[in-house]
Design a protein around this motif. Structure first.
Motif, PDB file in Angstrom:
ATOM      1  N   GLN A  15       1.122  -1.298   0.059  1.00 52.10           N
ATOM      2  CA  GLN A  15      -0.320  -0.350  -0.176  1.00 52.10           C
ATOM      3  C   GLN A  15       0.849   1.369  -0.100  1.00 52.10           C
ATOM      4  O   GLN A  15       0.212   1.914  -0.688  1.00 52.10           O
ATOM      5  CB  GLN A  15      -0.968  -0.114   1.434  1.00 52.10           C
ATOM      6  N   GLN A  16       2.067   0.890   0.618  1.00 53.12           N
ATOM      7  CA  GLN A  16       2.678   2.236   0.887  1.00 53.12           C
ATOM      8  C   GLN A  16       3.563   3.224  -0.549  1.00 53.12           C
ATOM      9  O   GLN A  16       4.020   4.034  -1.298  1.00 53.12           O
ATOM     10  CB  GLN A  16       3.863   2.173   1.884  1.00 53.12           C
ATOM     11  N   LEU A  17       3.762   1.780  -0.978  1.00 51.53           N
ATOM     12  CA  LEU A  17       5.028   1.940  -2.147  1.00 51.53           C
ATOM     13  C   LEU A  17       3.809   2.170  -3.478  1.00 51.53           C
ATOM     14  O   LEU A  17       4.422   3.149  -4.649  1.00 51.53           O
ATOM     15  CB  LEU A  17       5.572   0.426  -2.613  1.00 51.53           C
ATOM     16  N   TRP A  18       2.399   1.264  -3.563  1.00 51.59           N
ATOM     17  CA  TRP A  18       1.898   1.607  -5.068  1.00 51.59           C
ATOM     18  C   TRP A  18       0.425   3.215  -4.528  1.00 51.59           C
ATOM     19  O   TRP A  18       0.696   3.201  -5.136  1.00 51.59           O
ATOM     20  CB  TRP A  18       1.007   0.578  -5.438  1.00 51.59           C
ATOM     21  N   LEU A  19       0.096   3.282  -3.775  1.00 55.18           N
ATOM     22  CA  LEU A  19      -0.667   3.692  -3.515  1.00 55.18           C
ATOM     23  C   LEU A  19      -0.437   5.451  -2.837  1.00 55.18           C
ATOM     24  O   LEU A  19      -1.350   6.473  -2.948  1.00 55.18           O
ATOM     25  CB  LEU A  19      -1.986   2.934  -2.310  1.00 55.18           C
ATOM     26  N   SER A  20       0.909   5.337  -3.010  1.00 61.15           N
ATOM     27  CA  SER A  20       1.296   7.230  -1.992  1.00 61.15           C
ATOM     28  C   SER A  20       2.139   6.747  -3.204  1.00 61.15           C
ATOM     29  O   SER A  20       3.853   7.249  -2.432  1.00 61.15           O
ATOM     30  CB  SER A  20       1.761   6.604  -0.403  1.00 61.15           C
ATOM     31  N   GLY A  63      22.295  12.325 -10.906  1.00 61.05           N
ATOM     32  CA  GLY A  63      22.752  13.182  -9.998  1.00 61.05           C
ATOM     33  C   GLY A  63      22.313  13.173  -8.478  1.00 61.05           C
ATOM     34  O   GLY A  63      22.328  14.505  -7.871  1.00 61.05           O
ATOM     35  N   ALA A  64      22.370  12.439  -7.566  1.00 58.61           N
ATOM     36  CA  ALA A  64      22.322  12.600  -6.392  1.00 58.61           C
ATOM     37  C   ALA A  64      22.717  11.691  -5.505  1.00 58.61           C
ATOM     38  O   ALA A  64      23.707  10.709  -5.655  1.00 58.61           O
ATOM     39  CB  ALA A  64      20.448  11.763  -6.054  1.00 58.61           C
ATOM     40  N   GLY A  65      22.913  12.212  -4.750  1.00 58.60           N
ATOM     41  CA  GLY A  65      23.652  11.283  -3.333  1.00 58.60           C
ATOM     42  C   GLY A  65      23.024  10.057  -3.042  1.00 58.60           C
ATOM     43  O   GLY A  65      21.895   9.810  -3.123  1.00 58.60           O
ATOM     44  N   VAL A  66      23.800   8.399  -2.561  1.00 53.78           N
ATOM     45  CA  VAL A  66      23.272   7.092  -3.021  1.00 53.78           C
ATOM     46  C   VAL A  66      21.980   7.714  -1.460  1.00 53.78           C
ATOM     47  O   VAL A  66      20.966   6.956  -1.390  1.00 53.78           O
ATOM     48  CB  VAL A  66      23.849   6.563  -1.965  1.00 53.78           C
ATOM     49  N   MET A  67      22.153   8.248  -0.123  1.00 56.63           N
ATOM     50  CA  MET A  67      20.841   7.852   0.890  1.00 56.63           C
ATOM     51  C   MET A  67      19.905   8.794   0.588  1.00 56.63           C
ATOM     52  O   MET A  67      18.910   8.426   0.813  1.00 56.63           O
ATOM     53  CB  MET A  67      21.869   8.707   1.890  1.00 56.63           C
ATOM     54  N   SER A  68      20.003   9.685  -0.593  1.00 55.09           N
ATOM     55  CA  SER A  68      17.723  10.065  -0.770  1.00 55.09           C
ATOM     56  C   SER A  68      17.772   8.901  -1.853  1.00 55.09           C
ATOM     57  O   SER A  68      16.495   9.508  -1.412  1.00 55.09           O
ATOM     58  CB  SER A  68      18.689  11.279  -2.036  1.00 55.09           C
ATOM     59  N   LEU A  69      18.349   8.284  -2.092  1.00 51.88           N
ATOM     60  CA  LEU A  69      17.192   7.234  -2.884  1.00 51.88           C
ATOM     61  C   LEU A  69      16.660   6.377  -2.779  1.00 51.88           C
ATOM     62  O   LEU A  69      15.462   6.153  -2.463  1.00 51.88           O
ATOM     63  CB  LEU A  69      18.058   6.005  -4.012  1.00 51.88           C
ATOM     64  N   TYR A  70      16.944   6.131  -0.984  1.00 55.89           N
ATOM     65  CA  TYR A  70      16.188   5.208   0.225  1.00 55.89           C
ATOM     66  C   TYR A  70      14.561   5.730   0.560  1.00 55.89           C
ATOM     67  O   TYR A  70      14.385   5.285   1.075  1.00 55.89           O
ATOM     68  CB  TYR A  70      17.250   4.827   1.290  1.00 55.89           C
ATOM     69  N   SER A  71      14.640   6.822   0.503  1.00 50.31           N
ATOM     70  CA  SER A  71      13.556   7.341   0.566  1.00 50.31           C
ATOM     71  C   SER A  71      12.204   6.991  -0.349  1.00 50.31           C
ATOM     72  O   SER A  71      11.848   6.710  -0.168  1.00 50.31           O
ATOM     73  CB  SER A  71      13.349   9.157   0.455  1.00 50.31           C
ATOM     74  N   TYR A  72      12.731   6.916  -1.301  1.00 49.55           N
ATOM     75  CA  TYR A  72      12.043   6.625  -2.208  1.00 49.55           C
ATOM     76  C   TYR A  72      11.833   4.938  -2.683  1.00 49.55           C
ATOM     77  O   TYR A  72      10.734   4.117  -2.572  1.00 49.55           O
ATOM     78  CB  TYR A  72      12.185   7.100  -3.419  1.00 49.55           C
ATOM     79  N   ALA A  73      12.797   4.356  -2.935  1.00 46.73           N
ATOM     80  CA  ALA A  73      13.453   2.379  -2.660  1.00 46.73           C
ATOM     81  C   ALA A  73      14.358   2.548  -1.639  1.00 46.73           C
ATOM     82  O   ALA A  73      15.584   2.477  -1.398  1.00 46.73           O
ATOM     83  CB  ALA A  73      13.588   2.383  -3.939  1.00 46.73           C
ATOM     84  N   ASP A  77      15.354  -4.444  -3.463  1.00 45.94           N
ATOM     85  CA  ASP A  77      14.582  -4.775  -4.110  1.00 45.94           C
ATOM     86  C   ASP A  77      13.018  -4.206  -4.087  1.00 45.94           C
ATOM     87  O   ASP A  77      12.256  -4.519  -5.282  1.00 45.94           O
ATOM     88  CB  ASP A  77      14.377  -6.857  -2.585  1.00 45.94           C
ATOM     89  N   THR A  78      13.051  -3.741  -3.275  1.00 44.25           N
ATOM     90  CA  THR A  78      12.284  -2.266  -3.835  1.00 44.25           C
ATOM     91  C   THR A  78      11.758  -1.597  -4.835  1.00 44.25           C
ATOM     92  O   THR A  78      11.481  -1.645  -5.879  1.00 44.25           O
ATOM     93  CB  THR A  78      11.298  -1.843  -2.850  1.00 44.25           C
ATOM     94  N   LEU A 126      10.729 -11.608 -12.684  1.00 40.55           N
ATOM     95  CA  LEU A 126       9.148 -11.912 -12.696  1.00 40.55           C
ATOM     96  C   LEU A 126       9.460 -12.775 -11.670  1.00 40.55           C
ATOM     97  O   LEU A 126       8.451 -12.776 -10.932  1.00 40.55           O
ATOM     98  CB  LEU A 126       8.997 -12.056 -13.898  1.00 40.55           C
ATOM     99  N   SER A 127       9.752 -13.388 -11.213  1.00 44.26           N
ATOM    100  CA  SER A 127      10.432 -14.466 -10.543  1.00 44.26           C
ATOM    101  C   SER A 127      11.056 -14.915  -8.484  1.00 44.26           C
ATOM    102  O   SER A 127      10.468 -14.511  -7.718  1.00 44.26           O
ATOM    103  CB  SER A 127      11.838 -15.969 -11.143  1.00 44.26           C
ATOM    104  N   THR A 128      10.907 -13.105  -8.982  1.00 43.50           N
ATOM    105  CA  THR A 128      10.926 -12.168  -7.241  1.00 43.50           C
ATOM    106  C   THR A 128      10.238 -11.613  -6.908  1.00 43.50           C
ATOM    107  O   THR A 128       9.538 -10.777  -6.110  1.00 43.50           O
ATOM    108  CB  THR A 128      12.441 -11.532  -7.075  1.00 43.50           C
ATOM    109  N   ARG A 129       9.004 -10.960  -7.377  1.00 45.16           N
ATOM    110  CA  ARG A 129       8.264 -10.291  -7.796  1.00 45.16           C
ATOM    111  C   ARG A 129       7.169 -10.497  -6.992  1.00 45.16           C
ATOM    112  O   ARG A 129       6.845 -11.782  -6.413  1.00 45.16           O
ATOM    113  CB  ARG A 129       7.568  -9.901  -8.805  1.00 45.16           C
ATOM    114  N   ARG A 130       7.094  -9.282  -5.574  1.00 43.54           N
ATOM    115  CA  ARG A 130       6.266 -10.383  -4.131  1.00 43.54           C
ATOM    116  C   ARG A 130       5.094  -9.194  -4.671  1.00 43.54           C
ATOM    117  O   ARG A 130       3.891  -9.407  -3.739  1.00 43.54           O
ATOM    118  CB  ARG A 130       7.203  -9.937  -3.381  1.00 43.54           C
ATOM    119  N   SER A 131       4.600  -7.924  -5.010  1.00 43.27           N
ATOM    120  CA  SER A 131       3.821  -7.170  -5.071  1.00 43.27           C
ATOM    121  C   SER A 131       3.140  -6.834  -7.153  1.00 43.27           C
ATOM    122  O   SER A 131       3.699  -6.845  -7.401  1.00 43.27           O
ATOM    123  CB  SER A 131       3.555  -6.586  -4.257  1.00 43.27           C
TER     124      SER A 131
END
Length: 239
Positions: A15-20, A63-73, A77-78, A126-131
């Protein structure tokens, strides 16, 4: 996809991933979007394979810092879930259906194959997809509508779509492997000589008969279509 941090258990709240969509989990809003991150990751995977997709490489691409990516992913796996759904958006989910469910399923399978060939990392991913993300759900809805004339219950229709997708993914994986091997004609010739020798030894009559049959078109498209027809034409409407 190369792991940079194996601590903990990767996971996400669907829900957090797809609905927001597009909302960072923590910290201030980055100067880029989740779409940009996903697009960069897909481009890397298309060009160099899944192992090339690291958070560091993706961050460099946008063009971003690595840590900033974790806010979105929050983990790789996500990110892979986002990538799968992103390329699923290339599948036409609103194409007109003929009402002939076998014909429509074959069209769906050919669309899936084309998508997987454009993104060679997709069959394994596709074999690792969870949602299921929104683009994937839209195409699933289209496939279920194609199966409505069968009169099957929902569970059976879902099983058929899963079976079809697994078939296409497996076939494309084999197709890509064969295409890579085709770059070595000496190997193919050696394999042909070996099989001819075995077929002539008198201990493999069934193989000898099979090899003596008229050759069929061996183009990737023709081979896929033959296998697909056998699969779908053999499907019944009984549970």
């Amino acid at each position: 996809m190369t792991r940079e941090d194996d601590s903990g258990t990767p996971g996400h709240d669907p829900q957090q991933l797809w609905l927001s969509p597009g909302q960072p989990r923590r910290g201030r809003k980055p100067a880029f979007s989740r779409e940009a991150i996903t697009t960069a990751a897909v481009a890397l995977a298309d060009a160099e394979g899944l192992d090339s997709v690291t958070m560091r490489r993706v961050a460099a691409q946008v063009g971003a810092g690595v840590m900033s990516l974790y806010s979105y992913a929050p983990d790789k796996d996500t990110l892979l879930e986002l990538m799968i759904d992103h390329v699923s958006g290339e599948l036409p989910a609103s194409a007109a259906l003929t009402g002939d469910w076998r014909t429509d399923l074959k069209t769906i399978a050919h669309l899936q194959r084309s998508n997987m060939l454009r993104h060679p990392w997709l069959p394994a991913a596709l074999s690792t997809r969870r949602s299921l993300g929104p683009n994937t759900l839209a195409f699933l809805e289209h496939a279920l509508a194609a199966l409505r004339p069968t009169g099957l219950d929902g569970a059976a229709k879902l099983e058929i779509f899963a079976q079809l997708t697994a078939f296409v993914a497996g076939h494309v994986s084999h197709e890509l492997t064969q295409a890579a091997a085709a770059g070595s004609p000496d190997r193919a010739a050696a394999e042909a000589r070996y099989l001819a020798t075995v077929a002539a030894d008198g201990h493999h009559p069934e193989l000898a008969e099979a090899l003596s049959a008229p050759a069929r078109p061996l183009t990737p498209e023709a081979t896929f279509t033959r296998f697909l027809n056998r699969l779908i034409d053999g499907l019944g409407t009984d549970d």
